[in-house]
Design an enzyme around this catalytic site. Sequence first.
Site, mmCIF file in Angstrom:
data_model
loop_
_atom_site.group_PDB
_atom_site.id
_atom_site.type_symbol
_atom_site.label_atom_id
_atom_site.label_comp_id
_atom_site.label_asym_id
_atom_site.label_seq_id
_atom_site.Cartn_x
_atom_site.Cartn_y
_atom_site.Cartn_z
ATOM 1 C CG ASN A 10 40.288 41.495 44.354
ATOM 2 O OD1 ASN A 10 41.084 41.615 45.014
ATOM 3 N ND2 ASN A 10 38.968 41.630 44.746
ATOM 4 C CE LYS A 12 37.616 38.099 45.821
ATOM 5 N NZ LYS A 12 36.119 37.663 46.087
ATOM 6 C CG HIS A 100 35.108 43.751 45.595
ATOM 7 N ND1 HIS A 100 34.589 42.860 46.426
ATOM 8 C CD2 HIS A 100 35.635 43.077 44.738
ATOM 9 C CE1 HIS A 100 34.727 41.672 45.943
ATOM 10 N NE2 HIS A 100 35.332 41.890 44.827
ATOM 11 C CD GLU A 102 34.893 39.778 48.625
ATOM 12 O OE1 GLU A 102 36.068 40.252 48.833
ATOM 13 O OE2 GLU A 102 34.720 38.781 47.934
ATOM 14 C CD GLU A 172 33.809 42.032 40.896
ATOM 15 O OE1 GLU A 172 34.642 41.304 40.349
ATOM 16 O OE2 GLU A 172 33.945 42.323 41.830
ATOM 17 N N GLY A 178 32.810 34.210 43.735
ATOM 18 C CA GLY A 178 33.398 33.145 44.688
ATOM 19 C C GLY A 178 32.601 31.914 44.837
ATOM 20 C CB SER A 218 32.484 32.298 39.373
ATOM 21 O OG SER A 218 32.146 32.306 40.753
ATOM 22 N N GLY A 240 39.368 34.052 42.723
ATOM 23 C CA GLY A 240 39.993 32.816 42.951
ATOM 24 C C GLY A 240 41.201 32.407 41.805
HETATM 25 C C1 PEP Z 1 36.229 39.289 42.928
HETATM 26 O O1 PEP Z 1 36.119 39.226 44.038
HETATM 27 O O2 PEP Z 1 36.210 40.450 42.494
HETATM 28 C C2 PEP Z 1 35.920 38.041 41.940
HETATM 29 C C3 PEP Z 1 35.259 38.242 40.612
HETATM 30 O O3 PEP Z 1 35.947 36.984 42.583
HETATM 31 P P1 PEP Z 1 35.848 35.505 41.976
HETATM 32 O O4 PEP Z 1 36.482 35.436 40.815
HETATM 33 O O5 PEP Z 1 36.602 34.609 42.805
HETATM 34 O O6 PEP Z 1 34.450 35.024 41.872
#
Ligand code: PEP
Length: 261
Positions: A10, A12, A100, A102, A172, A178, A218, A240
């Site tokens: 992803n 983003k 998601h 966010e 998640e 993040g 993460s 990330g």
């Molecule tokens: C995400 O935004 O779906 C995600 C898991 O981000 P990160 O891997 O950066 O934690």
Amino acid sequence: MARRLMIAGNWKMNNTYAEAVVLCQHISNNFCKEWDDCVDTVVCPPAIDLKGVWGVFEFDNMPISVGAQNVHWEPSGAFTGEISTGMLKEIGCQYCIIGHSERRTLFGETNEQVNLKLKALLEAGIAPIVCVGESLEVRDAGTTDEFVCAQVRAAFAGVDAGKAKQCVVAYEPIWAIGTGRTATPEQAQEVCAAIRATLTDMYGAEAAEAMRVLYGGSMNPGNVEALVAQDDIDGGLIGGAALKAESFIDLVKAAYAQARK
Ligand code: PEP
């Protein structure tokens, strides 16, 4: 039962069109086609990059799918700034992330909207990647499983088993996204197992065993192995670590190694 693992990136709101093409070309150049024997690889760039990214993988004949990060549930109309399922389908999208955290926290996406999006995507033949997950407050209150499983029930309301099987669920935890703070494999497994139990209750064991449940938060090349080794974790949704070709490739490679064990 053996489910194909999935590694989905992803991006983003990262990468201009030119940067997106360079990154996915780098991914393509380093991708080994045999990984597709047991891993589904998906890249979810910003909407404006979708066609270019799809074009690179298509030109290189790479078994890497493209997914969107959001969609509107109506087929067309006066919805300024929105994108329909038909638009995504026409440019090669096979997956779409919905719900998601966010989008839920920053843009007010509700369980009801996630459900409408899920149904519209299935109607269009695009596989939804449905995100669910708890905040730190919910975890500290000890109600993680109830909270997450209620999100699953709401997302799938009115969807039958045959359609549900086409969906992917991504667990998640918001506190792990993040932040560099990953859920332990045991914590992630516990919630993913609760999600599968909910799917079993809704759709029966056959359908629930066929559905992929990913972990996101993460995930990186250093922790992927322990996470995907868990019984109910069928891969990852990665933010990330999906922004660098090297780490994204390492994640797919690690998933392949796990699947071959
Ligand atoms: C995400 O935004 O779906 C995600 C898991 O981000 P990160 O891997 O950066 O934690």
